[in-house]
Scaffold this active site. Structure first.
Site, PDB file in Angstrom:
ATOM      1  N   HIS A  54     -75.343  26.778  24.301  1.00  0.00           N
ATOM      2  CA  HIS A  54     -74.320  26.710  25.342  1.00  0.00           C
ATOM      3  C   HIS A  54     -72.915  26.952  24.817  1.00  0.00           C
ATOM      4  O   HIS A  54     -71.940  26.736  25.514  1.00  0.00           O
ATOM      5  CB  HIS A  54     -74.391  25.389  26.102  1.00  0.00           C
ATOM      6  CG  HIS A  54     -75.783  25.091  26.582  1.00  0.00           C
ATOM      7  ND1 HIS A  54     -76.461  25.941  27.414  1.00  0.00           N
ATOM      8  CD2 HIS A  54     -76.626  24.072  26.317  1.00  0.00           C
ATOM      9  CE1 HIS A  54     -77.670  25.454  27.642  1.00  0.00           C
ATOM     10  NE2 HIS A  54     -77.801  24.322  26.984  1.00  0.00           N
ATOM     11  N   LYS A  82     -71.421  19.386  40.659  1.00  0.00           N
ATOM     12  CA  LYS A  82     -72.296  20.537  40.917  1.00  0.00           C
ATOM     13  C   LYS A  82     -72.973  20.420  42.282  1.00  0.00           C
ATOM     14  O   LYS A  82     -73.162  21.429  42.968  1.00  0.00           O
ATOM     15  CB  LYS A  82     -73.365  20.661  39.830  1.00  0.00           C
ATOM     16  CG  LYS A  82     -72.841  20.666  38.412  1.00  0.00           C
ATOM     17  CD  LYS A  82     -71.878  21.804  38.130  1.00  0.00           C
ATOM     18  CE  LYS A  82     -71.000  21.463  36.942  1.00  0.00           C
ATOM     19  NZ  LYS A  82     -69.630  21.929  37.008  1.00  0.00           N
ATOM     20  N   ARG A  84     -60.115  27.143  35.661  1.00  0.00           N
ATOM     21  CA  ARG A  84     -59.113  27.247  34.595  1.00  0.00           C
ATOM     22  C   ARG A  84     -59.079  28.674  34.067  1.00  0.00           C
ATOM     23  O   ARG A  84     -59.926  29.490  34.431  1.00  0.00           O
ATOM     24  CB  ARG A  84     -59.520  26.322  33.441  1.00  0.00           C
ATOM     25  CG  ARG A  84     -60.885  26.708  32.880  1.00  0.00           C
ATOM     26  CD  ARG A  84     -61.224  26.101  31.540  1.00  0.00           C
ATOM     27  NE  ARG A  84     -62.391  26.744  30.982  1.00  0.00           N
ATOM     28  CZ  ARG A  84     -63.654  26.435  31.260  1.00  0.00           C
ATOM     29  NH1 ARG A  84     -63.918  25.456  32.111  1.00  0.00           N
ATOM     30  NH2 ARG A  84     -64.645  27.096  30.699  1.00  0.00           N
ATOM     31  N   GLU A 114     -83.334  22.411  40.233  1.00  0.00           N
ATOM     32  CA  GLU A 114     -83.226  23.831  40.538  1.00  0.00           C
ATOM     33  C   GLU A 114     -84.471  24.547  40.029  1.00  0.00           C
ATOM     34  O   GLU A 114     -85.071  24.108  39.049  1.00  0.00           O
ATOM     35  CB  GLU A 114     -82.021  24.453  39.799  1.00  0.00           C
ATOM     36  CG  GLU A 114     -80.691  24.235  40.440  1.00  0.00           C
ATOM     37  CD  GLU A 114     -79.558  24.904  39.654  1.00  0.00           C
ATOM     38  OE1 GLU A 114     -79.834  25.684  38.730  1.00  0.00           O
ATOM     39  OE2 GLU A 114     -78.407  24.626  39.988  1.00  0.00           O
TER      40      GLU A 114
HETATM   41  C1  MV4 Z   1     -80.019  27.410  34.346  1.00  0.00           C
HETATM   42  C2  MV4 Z   1     -80.872  28.226  33.579  1.00  0.00           C
HETATM   43  C3  MV4 Z   1     -82.039  28.657  34.155  1.00  0.00           C
HETATM   44  N1  MV4 Z   1     -82.357  28.300  35.415  1.00  0.00           N
HETATM   45  N2  MV4 Z   1     -80.369  27.092  35.603  1.00  0.00           N
HETATM   46  C4  MV4 Z   1     -76.947  26.274  30.874  1.00  0.00           C
HETATM   47  C5  MV4 Z   1     -75.570  25.708  30.972  1.00  0.00           C
HETATM   48  C6  MV4 Z   1     -75.394  25.338  32.381  1.00  0.00           C
HETATM   49  N3  MV4 Z   1     -74.038  25.491  32.808  1.00  0.00           N
HETATM   50  C7  MV4 Z   1     -76.362  26.177  33.119  1.00  0.00           C
HETATM   51  N4  MV4 Z   1     -77.336  26.637  32.175  1.00  0.00           N
HETATM   52  C8  MV4 Z   1     -78.496  27.212  32.595  1.00  0.00           C
HETATM   53  N5  MV4 Z   1     -78.867  26.935  33.863  1.00  0.00           N
HETATM   54  C9  MV4 Z   1     -81.509  27.519  36.117  1.00  0.00           C
HETATM   55  N6  MV4 Z   1     -81.838  27.161  37.352  1.00  0.00           N
HETATM   56  C10 MV4 Z   1     -80.482  28.552  32.280  1.00  0.00           C
HETATM   57  C11 MV4 Z   1     -79.287  28.041  31.788  1.00  0.00           C
HETATM   58  C12 MV4 Z   1     -78.954  28.431  30.446  1.00  0.00           C
HETATM   59  C13 MV4 Z   1     -77.787  29.153  30.163  1.00  0.00           C
HETATM   60  C14 MV4 Z   1     -76.880  29.504  31.161  1.00  0.00           C
HETATM   61  C15 MV4 Z   1     -75.748  30.206  30.859  1.00  0.00           C
HETATM   62  C16 MV4 Z   1     -75.494  30.575  29.547  1.00  0.00           C
HETATM   63  C17 MV4 Z   1     -76.363  30.245  28.569  1.00  0.00           C
HETATM   64  C18 MV4 Z   1     -77.519  29.522  28.852  1.00  0.00           C
HETATM   65  C19 MV4 Z   1     -78.409  29.181  27.826  1.00  0.00           C
HETATM   66  C20 MV4 Z   1     -79.534  28.468  28.113  1.00  0.00           C
HETATM   67  C21 MV4 Z   1     -79.803  28.080  29.427  1.00  0.00           C
END
Ligand code: MV4
Length: 498
Positions: free
Chosen positions: A235, A116, A292, A200
């Protein structure tokens, strides 16, 4: 064009790839583990080879075994599906070294997007907007405090090697930073063998919107519209749709052009997805790139009219995309439900076993991508995704109406499924109004567990039990319950305790 393609996967996605092969006059080879001898993908393939025991590490994740099987049977390409080896640059390289075409992006693109922090650095160079924060690992608590203060709380700690929420911590104030940093680092180290963690700014209840791209090996890259993937639990995506109820043509164009830029910065070829977080003020930020084919690709197939798996194969065979961005016309609305063998009424407990009866829906606007059949035994060793139910309509309302009707037709006997959950989602006022964000499922009143009253003594006893269970499970690796519980049940219990 290839003559024979080996699918290094199982379940519905292996069946999906085999279908594309057969439509193109290509011979399809399946591989399977000992518990998958009678699986649907084995029955649908032209040839099938046993590659090892049930444990994925020794079968579907066994690079040498898969490549050797492809060589022996004379396959000229391998499709990895999703999960398993699909985003493993070592696998792509091993295929290449064996003279077999890997149907996916170059190994270097996968490598870049796998970290990342590296991806963020690259996106920064390419002028792609990403969530404010750092693009390298946090080195000390003091450094973390300084950065977090500048970003302003709440902030998010994330594992550089992560994805899917592992090693991720939401931090509301400086007082919580020290312990969050420590636990994020140790979780990242345990899960990925790499404790690097970065910071972040946190976006609260964001939408998760992703953009599908397609790139050939001659420098042509186009975008195919977005997918709204906010309906998820821990997730794990549950329902996806395209277009996003939150997207305007303007947002789609901006997001699409940025996705193309991101893909080009990664030297990308084949099908890929750029994930964005969107807030409710119309801002969106690059999150990560999935290198993918995705589970939810059918919604894009229905709104574009393109067969993404066939295009993956054509691109890997060296063909040029015969259409440009201006030729892509989006039409109608598509919604996908992921049908899992789990009991949504009982804390989403896994529910493996024999499918004693099966009625799959059909009719106008309904597509079912299934990996099961009546009489088959759903093994406990793998992801419990049984099938995907996808509806298409001229409008979102028509797609919802068809989906509701199809859910009434759908019957799976012998195992519990999350079908009842979809009947609830499709009756939820927020969902119907398009107010989908990542907090939707948790807010649904009908999903709340009954609020059992409990005295202090009971709380202490339960806490002690949880402490004992989690500690002993972590210490012994395979659980304190010995052989009495299935791996699914154990991991589900552990999950439920988080
Ligand atoms: C975040 C966020 C809020 N702020 N980043 C969750 C999985 C990971 N790939 C990234 N995720 C998140 N990153 C910042 N800066 C909230 C999430 C997140 C989320 C993102 C996508 C789909 C579902 C989610 C559920 C909870 C939190």
């Amino acid at each position: 064009m290839f003559k024979k393609i080996l699918t290094a996967n199982r379940g519905e996605i292996a069946v999906r790839v085999i279908r594309a092969c057969h439509e193109m006059g290509i011979s399809a080879v399946a591989v399977y583990s000992q518990v998958d001898r009678a699986a649907l993908h084995v029955r649908r393939a032209d040839e099938a080879y046993l590659i090892g025991p049930a444990a994925a590490a020794e079968s579907y994740l066994n690079i040498d075994r898969v490549v050797e099987t492809a060589k022996r049977c004379g396959a000229d390409a391998i499709h990895p599906g999703y999960g398993f080896l699909s985003e493993n640059p070592r696998f792509a390289t091993a295929c290449h070294d064996a003279g077999i075409k890997f149907i996916g992006p170059p190994a270097v693109s996968m490598e870049m997007m796998g970290s990342k922090t590296r991806a963020r650095k690259q996106m920064e160079k390419a002028d792609v907007p990403f969530v404010p924060g750092t693009s390298r690992g946090v080195e000390s608590l003091n450094e973390a405090k300084e950065i977090a203060a500048k970003l302003r709380y709440p902030v998010m700690l994330k594992a550089a090697a992560g994805g899917g929420g592992k090693g991720m911590r939401l931090v509301d104030s400086e007082g919580d930073l020290a312990s969050a940093l420590e636990s994020a680092q140790s979780e990242a180290l345990r899960a990925f063998g790499d404790g690097e963690v970065y910071l972040e700014k946190a976006i609260i209840n964001p939408r998760h919107i992703e953009m599908q791209i397609l790139a050939d090996e001659h420098g042509n890259t186009i975008y195919l519209g977005e997918r709204e993937c906010s309906v998820q639990r821990r997730h794990q995506k549950v329902l996806e749709e395209s277009p996003s109820p939150a997207a305007t043509p303007e947002l789609r164009r901006k997001m699409g052009e940025i996705a193309v830029k991101a893909a080009q910065a990664a030297g990308y070829a084949n099908a890929g997805t750029i994930e964005f977080l969107a807030d409710n003020s119309g801002n969106f930020y690059f999150l990560e790139m999935n290198t993918r084919l995705q589970v939810e690709h059918p919604v894009t197939e229905l709104t574009t009219g393109l067969d993404l798996v066939q295009w993956q194969i054509r691109i890997a065979a060296g063909e040029k995309l015969p259409f440009g961005q201006e030729d892509i016309k989006l039409r109608g609305h598509a919604i996908e439900c992921r049908i899992y063998a789990e009991d949504a009424e009982n804390n989403y407990f896994p529910s493996p076993g024999r499918i004693t009866a099966l009625a799959e829906p059909s009719g106008p606007g309904i597509r079912v991508d299934s990996g099961i059949y009546e009489g088959w035994n759903v093994p406990i060793e793998y992801d419990p995704l049984l099938a995907k139910l996808i509806s298409y309509g001229e409008s979102r309302e028509q797609a919802i109406g068809r989906l509701r009707r199809a859910l009434e037709e759908y019957f799976v006997g012998g195992v519990r499924t999350n079908l009842p959950l979809f009947r609830q989602i499709l009756a939820n006022p927020d969902f119907l109004a398009g107010r989908t964000d990542t907090g939707l499922l948790d807010r649904m009143p009908e999903r709340k567990q009954s609020g059992a009253k409990c005295d202090d003594e009971t709380i202490v006893a339960v806490a002690a039990g949880i402490f004992y269970a989690t500690n002993s499970m972590a210490a012994s690796g395979n659980g304190a319950e010995g052989t009495s519980a299935s791996p699914w049940k154990k991991s589900a219990r552990n999950e439920a305790l988080r």
